[in-house]
Scaffold this active site. Structure first.
Site, mmCIF file in Angstrom:
data_model
loop_
_atom_site.group_PDB
_atom_site.id
_atom_site.type_symbol
_atom_site.label_atom_id
_atom_site.label_comp_id
_atom_site.label_asym_id
_atom_site.label_seq_id
_atom_site.Cartn_x
_atom_site.Cartn_y
_atom_site.Cartn_z
ATOM 1 N N TYR A 142 0.824 -1.204 0.000
ATOM 2 C CA TYR A 142 0.000 0.000 0.000
ATOM 3 C C TYR A 142 0.864 1.263 0.000
ATOM 4 C CZ TYR A 142 -4.679 -1.956 0.883
ATOM 5 O OH TYR A 142 -5.887 -2.590 0.780
ATOM 6 N N LYS A 189 3.339 -15.407 2.939
ATOM 7 C CA LYS A 189 3.577 -16.169 1.706
ATOM 8 C C LYS A 189 5.096 -16.381 1.647
ATOM 9 C CE LYS A 189 2.159 -17.983 -2.177
ATOM 10 N NZ LYS A 189 1.289 -19.173 -2.238
ATOM 11 N N ASP A 221 -2.736 -18.303 0.990
ATOM 12 C CA ASP A 221 -3.693 -18.991 0.116
ATOM 13 C C ASP A 221 -4.413 -20.102 0.880
ATOM 14 O OD1 ASP A 221 -1.231 -20.238 0.254
ATOM 15 O OD2 ASP A 221 -1.156 -20.849 -1.842
ATOM 16 N N ASP A 245 -6.239 -7.026 4.187
ATOM 17 C CA ASP A 245 -7.369 -6.387 3.508
ATOM 18 C C ASP A 245 -8.287 -7.455 2.933
ATOM 19 O OD1 ASP A 245 -8.885 -4.271 2.312
ATOM 20 O OD2 ASP A 245 -7.948 -4.796 0.396
ATOM 21 N N ASP A 249 -12.211 -8.994 4.538
ATOM 22 C CA ASP A 249 -13.475 -9.008 3.788
ATOM 23 C C ASP A 249 -14.019 -10.426 3.746
ATOM 24 O OD1 ASP A 249 -13.310 -6.290 3.216
ATOM 25 O OD2 ASP A 249 -13.914 -6.554 1.122
HETATM 26 C C1 IPM Z 1 -10.374 -1.107 3.925
HETATM 27 C C2 IPM Z 1 -10.617 -0.548 2.553
HETATM 28 C C3 IPM Z 1 -9.436 0.336 2.172
HETATM 29 C C4 IPM Z 1 -8.197 -0.537 2.165
HETATM 30 C C5 IPM Z 1 -9.596 1.084 0.838
HETATM 31 C C6 IPM Z 1 -10.871 1.894 0.787
HETATM 32 C C7 IPM Z 1 -8.394 1.929 0.540
HETATM 33 O O1 IPM Z 1 -10.831 -1.552 1.623
HETATM 34 O O2 IPM Z 1 -10.323 -0.323 4.887
HETATM 35 O O3 IPM Z 1 -10.234 -2.319 4.045
HETATM 36 O O4 IPM Z 1 -7.905 -1.182 1.153
HETATM 37 O O5 IPM Z 1 -7.505 -0.569 3.168
HETATM 38 MN MN MN Z 2 -10.736 -3.553 2.447
#
Ligand code: IPM
Ligand code: MN
Length: 363
Positions: A142, A189, A221, A245, A249
């Site tokens: 990032y 990884k 993975d 990240d 999710d």
């Molecule tokens: C999160 C989001 C952010 C990230 C984006 C919006 C930059 O997806 O907070 O997880 O990738 O960190």
């Molecule tokens: Mn995210």
């Protein structure tokens, strides 16, 4: 207690969900006799529109001066299909993380008994899940060197980590594990990436300082697969920024709704609390977004930023009650009546007020 909280509603549904958390926090403050000083500031597309910067200096000053930050969401569809946009709302989030030194993102994953069948995963797989993903937030790909060469036909992003960056994140992970089930999983990884080998080496060196913690090392993975197969086998997961990240999710699916999951970002200065969902622009202004993730982020704020556990527990208990009694927004309502965002916020705040009466009448 006097609590100075910076309020960063941001974009899309941000202002609506943050608005409900404010109602809940104010109700809790009233009940426990705290004084909340709210200071609002601009971020994201809203800040680009107003001052041309998604994380203006004035906002940074407000955050630095506060004891905690409550944040909504950032992002606007206007920018999504425009790869050439000179400034993007998300840059505000990254700048905020970097400038506030928020190197650790804490994302708990748990199930709600009344919602367990909302998850696309089978009940028997997810029952009892209670894990934390601790994502490194200010390093890695990032923030590494990036660019174009060969007249723009080649692009690169680099993942860089220092030993010190890994150590400070891992230390938090070990400490969290010590307060929980004493299991730590380092996700990397290391079979391919040099930065992952540094992660593994660093965490291995730290094991001797936390002899009670059982440490495992797994490839990202494989974890992507195991997380939905045996989520209850994990306790604390530590990982680098991009892996975290993606895995967070994925983990939100376990709980059955992204609209429920809170998070905290902690580091060098003020800690920040936010729902893990995004700005959901399609729902903005419609009073339909689920405010519970932001409300639960406010619970984390009470507990983590101020050590106010009873206040946090009260918020969690009224959220549980809203789920059990079906006082929920359309994403969770199924065939039942869907409540508006603002109605859920009002109901929660009222429940907090009522709780006192109920307790008094029992005595
Ligand atoms: C999160 C989001 C952010 C990230 C984006 C919006 C930059 O997806 O907070 O997880 O990738 O960190
Ligand atoms: Mn995210």
């Amino acid at each position: 207690m006097e609590l100075n909280i910076a309020l960063l509603p941001g974009d899309g549904i941000g202002p609506e969900v943050v608005g409900q958390a404010v109602k809940v926090v104010d109700a809790v403050a009233e009940k426990f006799g705290h004084k909340i000083n709210w200071t609002s500031a601009l971020t994201g597309a809203a800040a680009i529109d107003a001052v041309g910067d998604p994380y203006p200096d004035a906002t940074h000053e407000v955050c630095l001066a506060a004891d905690a930050v409550l944040f909504g969401a950032i992002g606007h569809p206007r920018y999504d299909n425009d790869p050439k946009a000179p400034v993007r709302p998300e840059q505000g989030l990254l700048k905020m993380r970097k400038k506030l030194g928020l190197f650790a993102n804490v994302r708990p994953t748990f199930t709600f008994p009344s919602l367990i069948d909302n998850s696309p995963l089978k009940r028997e797989r997810i029952e009892g899940t209670d894990l934390i993903i601790l994502r490194e937030l200010t390093g890695g790909i990032y923030f590494g060197e990036r660019g174009r060469k060969d007249n723009g036909d080649t692009a690169f992003d680099t993942c860089t980590y220092t030993r010190a960056e890994v150590q400070r994140l891992a230390k938090l992970g070990f400490e969290m594990a010590m307060n929980r089930r004493k299991k730590l999983c380092c996700v990397d990884k290391a079979n391919v990436l040099e930065s992952s080998r540094l992660w593994r080496e660093t965490v291995q060196d730290m094991e001797k300082d936390f002899p009670e913690v059982e440490v495992s090392y797994e490839f990202v993975d494989a974890v992507a697969m195991r997380l939905v197969q045996w989520p209850s086998s994990y306790d604390v997961i530590i990982t680098e920024n991009l892996f975290g990240d993606i895995l967070t999710d994925e983990a939100s699916v376990i709980s059955g709704s992204m609209g429920l999951m809170p998070s905290a970002s902690i580091g060098l200065h003020t800690s920040l609390f936010e729902p893990i969902h995004g700005s959901y622009p399609q729902a903005a202004g419609k009073d339909i977004a689920n405010p519970l993730a932001t409300v639960l982020s406010a619970a984390m704020l009470f507990e983590d930023a101020f050590g106010l556990k009873e206040e946090a527990a009260l918020i969690r208990s009224v959220v549980d009650k809203s789920l059990a009694e079906g006082v929920v927004t359309e994403d969770l309502a199924g065939k039942n009546k869907a409540y508006k965002t603002s109605e859920v916020g009002d109901w929660l705040a009222a429940q907090i007020g009522l709780r006192e009466t109920a307790e008094t009448s029992v005595q």
